[in-house]
Design a protein around this motif. Structure first.
Motif, PDB file in Angstrom:
ATOM      1  N   LYS A 212      32.591  29.428  57.796  1.00  9.14           N
ATOM      2  CA  LYS A 212      31.778  30.830  57.683  1.00  9.14           C
ATOM      3  C   LYS A 212      31.439  31.143  59.034  1.00  9.14           C
ATOM      4  N   GLN A 213      31.195  30.371  59.969  1.00  3.48           N
ATOM      5  CA  GLN A 213      30.797  30.391  61.295  1.00  3.48           C
ATOM      6  C   GLN A 213      31.758  31.040  62.144  1.00  3.48           C
TER       7      GLN A 213
ATOM      8  N   GLY B 146      24.018  18.229  59.225  1.00  2.45           N
ATOM      9  CA  GLY B 146      23.704  19.133  58.142  1.00  2.45           C
ATOM     10  C   GLY B 146      22.924  18.080  57.052  1.00  2.45           C
TER      11      GLY B 146
ATOM     12  N   ASP C  65      31.102  24.838  60.171  1.00  3.01           N
ATOM     13  CA  ASP C  65      31.495  25.677  58.902  1.00  3.01           C
ATOM     14  C   ASP C  65      32.233  26.709  59.109  1.00  3.01           C
TER      15      ASP C  65
END
Length: 499
Positions: free
Chosen positions: A272-273, A193, A270
């Motif tokens: 959120k994934q 990232g 992450d």
């Protein structure tokens, strides 16, 4: 036509996953060239090292391990150590197992005719230990008796330990811990990232096989954006923290072009994934943060006191937790609302809502308990906010399913574990590259800052790595045969290293 971008990503992923699997053959070869500093090289460290019990015998993993090995040489010391271990296990146990553990501790350590009676206790601690019952067990054993046992170990046992070969060995490891750390200490793999000042890539320690996420801060970009103070603050905070619930810093070093922070590698990617927006409610354990003195953070999670320039401490963290819980249910933050993905909400409007409006619950999955804890975390006034009133947020109904003692000990089975054959990160081609920085020159003042930043290994994380990787046992083996010849720095294993 061949998709070169897809091929590059496949090669990068393959090398990264293979590295995580380890290469024991190469590791054994490399380790044969390693050795601890000689005892005579530790004379200066012996004088300068702070002789503080908690640090040397409890917090530092190698110190704790060697202190326990020393205690095993004396039956009375062993009894004290075993008692603390069994009391800890009792604290983590549940149901019938907890009852059985409690009775075992009483019979083993609290009966005067037992061979393992805590005979070293004196005064009130000794009296309470002998008279303990099932009813007052927790108050007595976790209070005066535990305190008395720790005080006992801090006395004669600790003094004897510091004059023993076990402490000599600890000093050798502490000296070894001070070794210079450079980019040659690691293999570097794919980019995972990017941040504001550079990319984040996966790296592997050559001598242990341990994988880390390396956050690289471009020196010239940092200088251009005046980010030196922020970078140093981040580094200093991270090196003081050791927790299962956040990334921990293991190494801080620099290269010709970058400052590097090697931190825990979160294989699952992450957060959120990993949740299904709008259907999953996650339970989070939140730790207190350090004192804040300036505006910092992500706009949607900022508390009113930040925006109003009011001095604050941990109140802003409880506010941010409330925002996070809300987002995990609704898949959008509370003060941006459900239409934020379709139409951008101006920064000023978000700030106005934070300071002036109450939270709205338009999503169908908000239950009463979740609404209540969010409302309590998102109180505008600090003195009204959950966590800021000498109260314990963990006692709220929303957390009732969590045994925090077991959670903090890392013994609860996680509901989701990353698959070992999956890379949870964007394709390398989808991670935008940074442009070159022009017109910025580094000088002697910058070099001084880089040197202050590059402190090498962080003790607790580094020592844990030495133990978990087996290198601690390897270098302590009295029958170990060392090899004078190490591996060529340029020699690579079967993995493909992408620079």
């Amino acid at each position: 036509m061949c998709d070169m971008g897809g091929l590059d990503n496949l090669v990068a992923n393959t090398a990264y996953l293979k590295a995580q699997g380890g290469d024991d053959k190469e590791m054994r070869k490399r380790r044969r060239s390693l050795s601890l500093p000689k005892p005579e090289q530790c004379a200066a460290l012996r004088t300068s090292l702070e002789k503080e019990y908690e640090s040397l015998c409890e917090k530092q993993p190698i110190g704790k391990k060697l202190f326990r090995q020393f205690l095993a040489s004396n039956p009375e010391y062993t009894t004290a150590n075993d008692f603390l271990d069994e009391l800890h296990e009792w604290d983590l146990a549940e149901g019938a197992a907890k009852d059985k553990a409690r009775q075992n501790i009483i019979n083993k350590f609290c009966k005067a005719d037992s061979k393992t009676f805590l005979s070293f206790l004196t005064g009130e601690a000794a009296d309470k230990c002998k008279a303990v019952t099932d009813k007052d067990f927790q108050e007595v054993m976790m209070g005066k008796v535990k305190e008395g046992t720790v005080e006992f170990l801090k006395g004669k046992p600790f003094q004897e330990y510091m004059n023993s070969p076990f402490f000599d060995k600890f000093l050798q490891w502490k000296e070894y811990e001070k070794q210079p750390i450079t980019e040659k200490y690691f293999y570097e793999f794919r980019t995972l990232g990017k941040g504001g000042f550079g990319e984040v890539c996966a790296v592997q320690v050559k001598n242990t096989g341990q994988m880390y996420a390396c956050k690289k801060l471009d020196k010239k970009r940092l200088k251009k954006k005046h980010g030196e103070k922020m970078a140093m603050l981040e580094k200093k905070i991270l090196e003081k923290v050791n927790s299962l619930f956040i990334v921990n810093l293991a190494y801080a070093y620099d290269t010709k072009t970058h400052l590097c922070l090697c931190m825990s590698l979160m294989n699952g990617g992450d957060l959120k994934q990993q949740w299904d927006p709008g259907t999953h409610q996650s339970k989070i354990d939140c730790k207190d943060s350090d004192l804040k003195g300036e505006t910092a953070g992500t706009g949607a999670y900022m508390a009113p006191e930040i925006l109003k320039d009011i001095p604050y401490r941990t109140s802003v963290d409880w506010w941010a937790l409330g925002c996070s819980i809300y987002e995990m249910v609704a898949a959008y933050t509370p003060f941006k609302g459900p239409d934020a993905k379709k139409e951008k909400v101006a920064k000023e409007e978000v700030q106005r809502r934070i300071c002036e409006e109450e939270v709205k619950y338009e999503h169908k999955n908000f239950d009463a308990s979740t609404k209540d804890i969010i409302n309590l975390f998102l109180k505008k006034k600090i003195e009204d906010r959950l966590g800021c009133k000498d109260d314990d947020p963990r006692k709220h109904e929303w957390f009732k399913s969590i045994n925090f003692a077991r959670l903090e000990a890392g013994v609860i089975e996680p509901p989701w574990v990353p698959k070992p054959n999956v890379v949870y990160a964007k394709d390398t081609g989808d991670i935008a590259e940074f442009s070159d920085i022009r017109g910025v020159e580094l000088d002697a003042k910058d070099d001084k800052f880089f040197k202050e930043f590059s402190t090498g290994a962080v003790p607790i994380a580094w020592q844990q790595e030495m133990i978990e990787s087996g290198l601690f046992d390897d270098l302590n083996d009295p029958n170990r045969k060392e090899s004078a010849a190490g591996l060529d720095d340029e020699k690579k294993s079967g993995t493909c290293t992408l620079l």
